[in-house]
Write a protein that holds these residues in place. Structure first.
Motif, PDB file in Angstrom:
ATOM      1  N   VAL A  92      10.115  -0.224   2.084  1.00 40.04           N
ATOM      2  CA  VAL A  92       9.129  -0.520   3.118  1.00 40.04           C
ATOM      3  C   VAL A  92       9.320   0.413   4.309  1.00 40.04           C
ATOM      4  O   VAL A  92      10.373   0.411   4.941  1.00 40.04           O
ATOM      5  N   ALA A  93       8.283   1.194   4.599  1.00 37.74           N
ATOM      6  CA  ALA A  93       8.308   2.101   5.738  1.00 37.74           C
ATOM      7  C   ALA A  93       7.772   1.422   6.987  1.00 37.74           C
ATOM      8  O   ALA A  93       8.205   1.729   8.104  1.00 37.74           O
ATOM      9  N   GLU A  94       6.836   0.477   6.797  1.00 37.54           N
ATOM     10  CA  GLU A  94       6.189  -0.168   7.939  1.00 37.54           C
ATOM     11  C   GLU A  94       5.565  -1.477   7.473  1.00 37.54           C
ATOM     12  O   GLU A  94       5.080  -1.577   6.344  1.00 37.54           O
ATOM     13  N   VAL A 124       0.852  -1.172   0.000  1.00 35.12           N
ATOM     14  CA  VAL A 124       0.000   0.000   0.000  1.00 35.12           C
ATOM     15  C   VAL A 124       0.897   1.233   0.000  1.00 35.12           C
ATOM     16  O   VAL A 124       1.881   1.290   0.753  1.00 35.12           O
ATOM     17  N   ASP A 125       0.570   2.203  -0.847  1.00 27.37           N
ATOM     18  CA  ASP A 125       1.340   3.440  -0.880  1.00 27.37           C
ATOM     19  C   ASP A 125       1.223   4.124   0.478  1.00 27.37           C
ATOM     20  O   ASP A 125       0.127   4.382   0.975  1.00 27.37           O
ATOM     21  N   ARG A 126       2.364   4.412   1.068  1.00 22.42           N
ATOM     22  CA  ARG A 126       2.416   4.970   2.426  1.00 22.42           C
ATOM     23  C   ARG A 126       1.717   6.327   2.517  1.00 22.42           C
ATOM     24  O   ARG A 126       1.079   6.639   3.518  1.00 22.42           O
ATOM     25  N   THR A 127       1.790   7.122   1.474  1.00 23.52           N
ATOM     26  CA  THR A 127       1.222   8.469   1.509  1.00 23.52           C
ATOM     27  C   THR A 127      -0.254   8.496   1.148  1.00 23.52           C
ATOM     28  O   THR A 127      -1.071   9.059   1.866  1.00 23.52           O
ATOM     29  N   SER A 128      -0.603   7.849   0.028  1.00 23.38           N
ATOM     30  CA  SER A 128      -1.984   7.934  -0.465  1.00 23.38           C
ATOM     31  C   SER A 128      -2.902   6.850   0.081  1.00 23.38           C
ATOM     32  O   SER A 128      -4.119   6.989   0.036  1.00 23.38           O
TER      33      SER A 128
END
Length: 134
Positions: free
Chosen positions: A88-90, A38-42
């Protein structure tokens, strides 16, 4: 068959997986869990793939999404040939730990067709597919 706590190799209580703080992925009979990127921002759903224990480990080690290709029977890093990597941020885990949500920053299109996301078509009422506007 008892469930083992990955950290201590002791049997885990049934609620440990669903409410505890220990990461204990529930792999299917093929040794896989479903993973969505999943896009972290949108918040846009980019792609769905599968991960085995090695893919999870490599993702955690490198910070880049790795998956298990069921068709090739091999580990692969998203973007290893195209450069369209997913940083990957999370990593989020669902309630019973049989699915993962990777919150990512995408370096280009997520889909191998070069669409921004793999979910670029919708099913219409007549049963055909139509492209969804970006």
């Amino acid at each position: 068959m008892s469930t083992l706590n990955a950290a201590s190799a002791t049997p885990a209580a049934p609620n440990d997986r669903e409410q505890g703080s220990v990461f204990m992925p529930r792999f299917d009979s093929a040794g896989l869990v479903t993973a969505v990127a999943v896009d972290r921002t949108s918040g846009r759903l980019l792609m769905l793939a599968h991960m085995n224990a090695e893919a999870i480990a490599r993702t955690r080690e490198t910070g880049f999404a790795h998956f298990w290709s069921r068709s090739r029977g091999a580990l692969w890093m998203k973007g290893e040939t195209s450069g369209h990597v997913l940083r990957v941020a999370e990593i989020r885990v669902d309630c019973d730990q049989d699915a993962l949500e990777l919150r990512v920053d995408a370096a280009g299109p997520a889909c191998h067709t070069l669409a921004p996301a793999c979910f670029y078509r919708r099913l219409t009422t007549d049963g055909s597919l139509e492209r969804v506007p970006d």
